[in-house]
Design a protein around this motif. Sequence first.
Motif, PDB file in Angstrom:
ATOM      1  N   GLU A   1      77.535  60.149  33.986  1.00 17.34           N
ATOM      2  CA  GLU A   1      78.996  60.162  34.088  1.00 17.34           C
ATOM      3  C   GLU A   1      79.429  59.998  35.543  1.00 17.34           C
ATOM      4  O   GLU A   1      78.765  60.500  36.447  1.00 17.34           O
ATOM      5  N   PRO A   2      80.556  59.319  35.768  1.00 19.76           N
ATOM      6  CA  PRO A   2      81.070  59.191  37.132  1.00 19.76           C
ATOM      7  C   PRO A   2      81.306  60.571  37.752  1.00 19.76           C
ATOM      8  O   PRO A   2      81.625  61.528  37.054  1.00 19.76           O
ATOM      9  N   GLY A   3      81.106  60.660  39.055  1.00 18.04           N
ATOM     10  CA  GLY A   3      81.312  61.921  39.757  1.00 18.04           C
ATOM     11  C   GLY A   3      80.060  62.774  39.873  1.00 18.04           C
ATOM     12  O   GLY A   3      80.106  63.871  40.426  1.00 18.04           O
ATOM     13  N   HIS A   4      78.931  62.289  39.353  1.00 16.77           N
ATOM     14  CA  HIS A   4      77.687  63.048  39.416  1.00 16.77           C
ATOM     15  C   HIS A   4      76.651  62.409  40.335  1.00 16.77           C
ATOM     16  O   HIS A   4      75.494  62.824  40.357  1.00 16.77           O
ATOM     17  N   VAL A   5      77.057  61.384  41.080  1.00 18.75           N
ATOM     18  CA  VAL A   5      76.128  60.672  41.958  1.00 18.75           C
ATOM     19  C   VAL A   5      76.674  60.710  43.383  1.00 18.75           C
ATOM     20  O   VAL A   5      77.834  60.388  43.618  1.00 18.75           O
ATOM     21  N   VAL A   6      75.805  61.117  44.313  1.00 19.16           N
ATOM     22  CA  VAL A   6      76.161  61.161  45.729  1.00 19.16           C
ATOM     23  C   VAL A   6      75.133  60.322  46.470  1.00 19.16           C
ATOM     24  O   VAL A   6      73.935  60.406  46.188  1.00 19.16           O
ATOM     25  N   SER A   7      75.587  59.499  47.425  1.00 18.54           N
ATOM     26  CA  SER A   7      74.644  58.689  48.189  1.00 18.54           C
ATOM     27  C   SER A   7      75.052  58.652  49.655  1.00 18.54           C
ATOM     28  O   SER A   7      76.222  58.837  49.995  1.00 18.54           O
ATOM     29  N   TRP A   8      74.063  58.415  50.512  1.00 16.79           N
ATOM     30  CA  TRP A   8      74.304  58.313  51.934  1.00 16.79           C
ATOM     31  C   TRP A   8      73.188  57.492  52.568  1.00 16.79           C
ATOM     32  O   TRP A   8      72.084  57.420  52.023  1.00 16.79           O
ATOM     33  N   PRO A   9      73.452  56.868  53.714  1.00 20.16           N
ATOM     34  CA  PRO A   9      72.419  56.089  54.384  1.00 20.16           C
ATOM     35  C   PRO A   9      71.354  57.022  54.978  1.00 20.16           C
ATOM     36  O   PRO A   9      71.661  58.135  55.399  1.00 20.16           O
ATOM     37  N   ALA A  10      70.122  56.577  54.988  1.00 23.04           N
ATOM     38  CA  ALA A  10      69.011  57.353  55.551  1.00 23.04           C
ATOM     39  C   ALA A  10      68.037  56.401  56.211  1.00 23.04           C
ATOM     40  O   ALA A  10      67.997  55.204  55.904  1.00 23.04           O
ATOM     41  N   SER A  11      67.224  56.923  57.108  1.00 19.68           N
ATOM     42  CA  SER A  11      66.190  56.148  57.770  1.00 19.68           C
ATOM     43  C   SER A  11      64.834  56.579  57.260  1.00 19.68           C
ATOM     44  O   SER A  11      64.591  57.767  57.053  1.00 19.68           O
ATOM     45  N   LEU A  12      63.943  55.627  57.079  1.00 22.40           N
ATOM     46  CA  LEU A  12      62.598  55.911  56.627  1.00 22.40           C
ATOM     47  C   LEU A  12      61.649  55.809  57.801  1.00 22.40           C
ATOM     48  O   LEU A  12      61.510  54.749  58.420  1.00 22.40           O
ATOM     49  N   ASN A  13      61.004  56.909  58.155  1.00 19.14           N
ATOM     50  CA  ASN A  13      60.080  56.949  59.267  1.00 19.14           C
ATOM     51  C   ASN A  13      58.698  56.590  58.745  1.00 19.14           C
ATOM     52  O   ASN A  13      58.095  57.343  57.985  1.00 19.14           O
TER      53      ASN A  13
ATOM     54  N   MET B   1      69.784  56.961  50.330  1.00 20.11           N
ATOM     55  CA  MET B   1      69.384  58.199  49.699  1.00 20.11           C
ATOM     56  C   MET B   1      70.410  58.517  48.626  1.00 20.11           C
ATOM     57  O   MET B   1      71.608  58.411  48.868  1.00 20.11           O
ATOM     58  N   VAL B   2      69.944  58.884  47.454  1.00 18.34           N
ATOM     59  CA  VAL B   2      70.852  59.139  46.336  1.00 18.34           C
ATOM     60  C   VAL B   2      70.474  60.444  45.668  1.00 18.34           C
ATOM     61  O   VAL B   2      69.289  60.737  45.482  1.00 18.34           O
ATOM     62  N   ARG B   3      71.481  61.226  45.302  1.00 17.99           N
ATOM     63  CA  ARG B   3      71.301  62.436  44.504  1.00 17.99           C
ATOM     64  C   ARG B   3      72.138  62.317  43.246  1.00 17.99           C
ATOM     65  O   ARG B   3      73.312  61.975  43.305  1.00 17.99           O
ATOM     66  N   VAL B   4      71.522  62.654  42.121  1.00 16.97           N
ATOM     67  CA  VAL B   4      72.204  62.627  40.833  1.00 16.97           C
ATOM     68  C   VAL B   4      72.195  64.055  40.292  1.00 16.97           C
ATOM     69  O   VAL B   4      71.133  64.670  40.172  1.00 16.97           O
ATOM     70  N   TYR B   5      73.383  64.573  39.979  1.00 18.37           N
ATOM     71  CA  TYR B   5      73.529  65.943  39.490  1.00 18.37           C
ATOM     72  C   TYR B   5      73.681  65.938  37.972  1.00 18.37           C
ATOM     73  O   TYR B   5      74.558  65.268  37.429  1.00 18.37           O
ATOM     74  N   LEU B   6      72.809  66.698  37.305  1.00 16.11           N
ATOM     75  CA  LEU B   6      72.791  66.784  35.847  1.00 16.11           C
ATOM     76  C   LEU B   6      72.662  68.247  35.433  1.00 16.11           C
ATOM     77  O   LEU B   6      72.476  69.115  36.279  1.00 16.11           O
ATOM     78  N   THR B   7      72.705  68.498  34.148  1.00 17.16           N
ATOM     79  CA  THR B   7      72.300  69.789  33.604  1.00 17.16           C
ATOM     80  C   THR B   7      71.294  69.525  32.502  1.00 17.16           C
ATOM     81  O   THR B   7      71.302  68.463  31.872  1.00 17.16           O
ATOM     82  N   GLU B   8      70.420  70.487  32.265  1.00 17.27           N
ATOM     83  CA  GLU B   8      69.398  70.310  31.237  1.00 17.27           C
ATOM     84  C   GLU B   8      70.014  70.016  29.879  1.00 17.27           C
ATOM     85  O   GLU B   8      69.474  69.241  29.104  1.00 17.27           O
ATOM     86  N   GLY B   9      71.143  70.639  29.590  1.00 13.81           N
ATOM     87  CA  GLY B   9      71.783  70.469  28.295  1.00 13.81           C
ATOM     88  C   GLY B   9      72.239  69.050  28.014  1.00 13.81           C
ATOM     89  O   GLY B   9      72.441  68.678  26.860  1.00 13.81           O
ATOM     90  N   ASP B  10      72.398  68.238  29.065  1.00 18.62           N
ATOM     91  CA  ASP B  10      72.829  66.850  28.878  1.00 18.62           C
ATOM     92  C   ASP B  10      71.686  65.946  28.402  1.00 18.62           C
ATOM     93  O   ASP B  10      71.935  64.840  27.928  1.00 18.62           O
ATOM     94  N   HIS B  11      70.437  66.389  28.568  1.00 15.08           N
ATOM     95  CA  HIS B  11      69.259  65.635  28.130  1.00 15.08           C
ATOM     96  C   HIS B  11      69.232  64.216  28.690  1.00 15.08           C
ATOM     97  O   HIS B  11      68.886  63.274  27.987  1.00 15.08           O
ATOM     98  N   GLN B  12      69.590  64.070  29.971  1.00 13.87           N
ATOM     99  CA  GLN B  12      69.618  62.752  30.607  1.00 13.87           C
ATOM    100  C   GLN B  12      68.456  62.528  31.567  1.00 13.87           C
ATOM    101  O   GLN B  12      68.205  61.399  31.970  1.00 13.87           O
ATOM    102  N   MET B  13      67.747  63.585  31.947  1.00 15.97           N
ATOM    103  CA  MET B  13      66.753  63.453  33.001  1.00 15.97           C
ATOM    104  C   MET B  13      65.633  62.493  32.628  1.00 15.97           C
ATOM    105  O   MET B  13      65.260  61.635  33.437  1.00 15.97           O
ATOM    106  N   GLN B  14      65.066  62.591  31.436  1.00 15.35           N
ATOM    107  CA  GLN B  14      63.962  61.711  31.066  1.00 15.35           C
ATOM    108  C   GLN B  14      64.386  60.247  31.088  1.00 15.35           C
ATOM    109  O   GLN B  14      63.652  59.386  31.568  1.00 15.35           O
ATOM    110  N   ARG B  15      65.562  59.965  30.567  1.00 17.29           N
ATOM    111  CA  ARG B  15      66.055  58.583  30.576  1.00 17.29           C
ATOM    112  C   ARG B  15      66.249  58.087  32.013  1.00 17.29           C
ATOM    113  O   ARG B  15      65.882  56.959  32.351  1.00 17.29           O
TER     114      ARG B  15
END
Length: 96
Positions: free
Chosen positions: A81-93, A1-15
């Motif tokens: 940018e480094p420091g904006h990605v968090v990940s952890w193991p998860a199980s898929l049911n 499972m991965v979470r990526v933290y952004l802000t709208e002003g960075d204009h990175q979401m579409q990419r």
Amino acid sequence: MVRVYLTEGDHQMQRLMHFLHAEEKVRGITAFRGIAGIGASGRMHTSSLIDVSLDLPLVVEFFDRTDKVEGILEDLNKIVEPGHVVSWPASLNMGE
């Protein structure tokens, strides 16, 4: 499972969404738009009527097989940018 933290002003979401969906064919992707957040700048980003800067926090979350996610995490450093990605193991049911 991965979470990526952004802000709208960075204009990175579409990419990022294109990379995850079209290039990597990730199994599940969701984007969340926050109503408030405080990032590395220490400045509050809010969705109040007074603040219409469209610089709100965004979170893109995705999951897939462990081996696939590990490869994607390496490539994310080229997009986010480094420091904006968090990940952890998860199980898929998958049900019965």
